[in-house]
Design an enzyme around this catalytic site. Structure first.
Site, short mmCIF file in Angstrom:
data_model
loop_
_atom_site.label_atom_id
_atom_site.label_comp_id
_atom_site.label_asym_id
_atom_site.label_seq_id
_atom_site.Cartn_x
_atom_site.Cartn_y
_atom_site.Cartn_z
N SER A 188 37.64 19.89 86.74
CA SER A 188 36.99 20.23 85.00
C SER A 188 36.23 18.42 85.22
O SER A 188 35.03 18.16 85.78
CB SER A 188 38.18 19.85 84.27
OG SER A 188 38.35 20.41 83.00
N LYS A 192 33.36 17.09 87.32
CA LYS A 192 31.91 16.23 86.44
C LYS A 192 31.84 15.73 86.94
O LYS A 192 30.57 15.28 87.93
CB LYS A 192 31.76 16.53 85.50
CG LYS A 192 32.01 17.92 84.62
CD LYS A 192 31.90 17.81 82.73
CE LYS A 192 32.86 18.68 81.73
NZ LYS A 192 32.86 19.81 81.50
N TRP A 279 35.86 29.51 79.29
CA TRP A 279 35.09 28.22 78.90
C TRP A 279 33.91 27.13 79.90
O TRP A 279 33.00 27.15 79.70
CB TRP A 279 36.06 27.02 78.03
CG TRP A 279 36.13 25.81 77.63
CD1 TRP A 279 36.57 24.37 77.87
CD2 TRP A 279 35.54 25.87 76.46
NE1 TRP A 279 36.19 23.44 76.66
CE2 TRP A 279 35.02 24.27 75.78
CE3 TRP A 279 34.36 26.40 75.10
CZ2 TRP A 279 35.05 24.46 74.64
CZ3 TRP A 279 33.85 26.82 73.78
CH2 TRP A 279 34.08 25.03 73.57
N HIS A 331 42.20 27.45 83.81
CA HIS A 331 41.85 26.25 84.18
C HIS A 331 43.24 25.64 84.67
O HIS A 331 43.57 24.96 84.21
CB HIS A 331 41.06 25.73 83.21
CG HIS A 331 40.41 24.58 82.89
ND1 HIS A 331 38.89 24.40 83.56
CD2 HIS A 331 40.60 23.63 82.42
CE1 HIS A 331 38.64 23.57 83.39
NE2 HIS A 331 39.35 22.72 82.34
#
Ligand code: GCU
Length: 348
Positions: A188, A192, A279, A331
């Site tokens: 998540s 990144k 998302w 997620h």
């Protein structure tokens, strides 16, 4: 839906860059999205404060290392946990940015990873600098003694990514570790972060993004779920100030995230999605891998060897230098994901 049609519909402008000029492309991402990483520290030391050579029924050695980095006459320290299989051979290993400091943790099945022959150097990102807009604490206070000044000054993602590179500096001195087999991994916001570490530091043999979504692996234009407006409103401090210009203004971005992934070429890259993680947007993540593959092709290497339609849970593609899977569920960084990553790495 056909992936090519999806990519056509995004209607990317011709940015006109020479994609083989990685320095220029990286500069763009640093200037407009993440901000510059700090320079090398002038103080760098570590101290093993705890050691257990018979960790996990004797299969591994556990060490708690306190790492100290200094710049601008200031310094800060944070713990790094090293868990390395007990063997006479050098082992491949992960540099893992995690949400919590527990080892093991729900995102970190330590014993399963050790049993597959991989070591892990992990840290809790909030021990480095807090996940908020305070730039006075921890590494942020060391790097920015007067606060951030420039619109290109790195945000927190840059600071966490920088730490992943410093952990690699530490790893270089550890004879149990195979420095040619280092993988940056995060989930998540930390996915990144792992992508940025892999993009700036080509000592990473492999880079893994798990559910990194917006401003990570996913294509920004036409993305479902989170947009730049959402992410920059909620988490402006993850990025440099310049990124705010693109809120509700994605078309003006001078790049796309597939170019960010391309910075990792020809090295190994792995992008993992979760079916219900709208998302983050699995389709935008998959399309990005397809698009990044052209950079690998240009180097004579297969990127993603996937399929023409969007994959369904639990499909995976492990043949090329870009690995991908999509799993059922939400997620999360699960055992399923870790095992997929290690299956991919085992085959390379
Ligand atoms: C939020 C944020 C995402 C991020 C995620 C996470 O949902 O909007 O961009 O990836 O947090 O880090 O869990």
């Amino acid at each position: 839906m056909m992936v090519n049609k999806y990519i056509e519909d995004i209607n990317l402008p011709d940015f006109g860059y020479d994609l083989s000029n990685k320095k220029e492309i990286l500069d763009l991402f640093l200037q407009e999205e993440y901000g510059y990483l700090p320079p090398l520290p002038n103080i760098f030391k570590w101290d093993a404060t705890e050691e257990n050579k018979v960790y996990l029924r004797g299969s591994a050695t556990y060490k708690k290392i306190i790492m100290t980095v200094g710049l601008n006459g200031r310094e800060c320290s944070f713990p790094v946990i090293s868990v390395i299989p007990n063997t006479n051979q050098k082992v491949p290993f992960f540099v893992f940015a995690n949400f919590r400091d527990a080892v093991p943790d729900r995102y970190y099945p330590t014993e399963e990873i050790i049993d597959r022959g991989y070591g892990v150097l992990s840290f809790c990102y909030q021990d480095v600098t807090k996940d908020n807009d305070d730039f006075t604490d921890g590494l942020a206070g060391v790097v920015y003694p007067n606060g951030r000044q420039e619109p290109t000054d790195g945000g927190k993602i840059s600071l966490w990514a920088w730490v992943m590179c410093r952990i690699l500096d530490y790893a270089q001195d550890q004879e149990e570790l195979d420095i040619t087999k280092a993988t940056a991994i995060g989930h998540s916001r930390l996915g990144k972060t792992a992508l940025l570490a892999g993009a700036v530091d080509d000592r990473f043999y492999c880079t893994i993004s798990n559910d990194s979504g917006c401003s990570g692996a996913a294509i920004t234009r036409g993305k479902r779920g989170e947009t730049i407006k959402d992410i920059y409103t909620n988490f402006p401090y993850w990025f440099c100030e310049n990124y705010g210009k693109y809120m509700n203004n994605e078309d003006k971005l001078p790049f796309e995230q597939n170019m960010f992934l391309s910075l990792i070429a020809p090295r190994l890259l792995y992008v993992a999605s979760a079916q219900e993680d709208i998302w983050a947007d699995p389709q935008a993540e998959y399309a990005s891998c397809v698009m990044a593959s052209s950079a690998y092709k240009a180097m004579g290497i297969d990127g993603l060897v996937g399929k023409d339609t969007f994959p369904q849970a639990d499909e995976h593609f492990h043949k090329g230098n870009i690995g991908y899977h999509i799993r059922k569920g939400t997620h999360y960084l699960s055992r399923y994901d870790w095992n997929m990553f290690m299956d991919f790495l085992d085959k390379k």
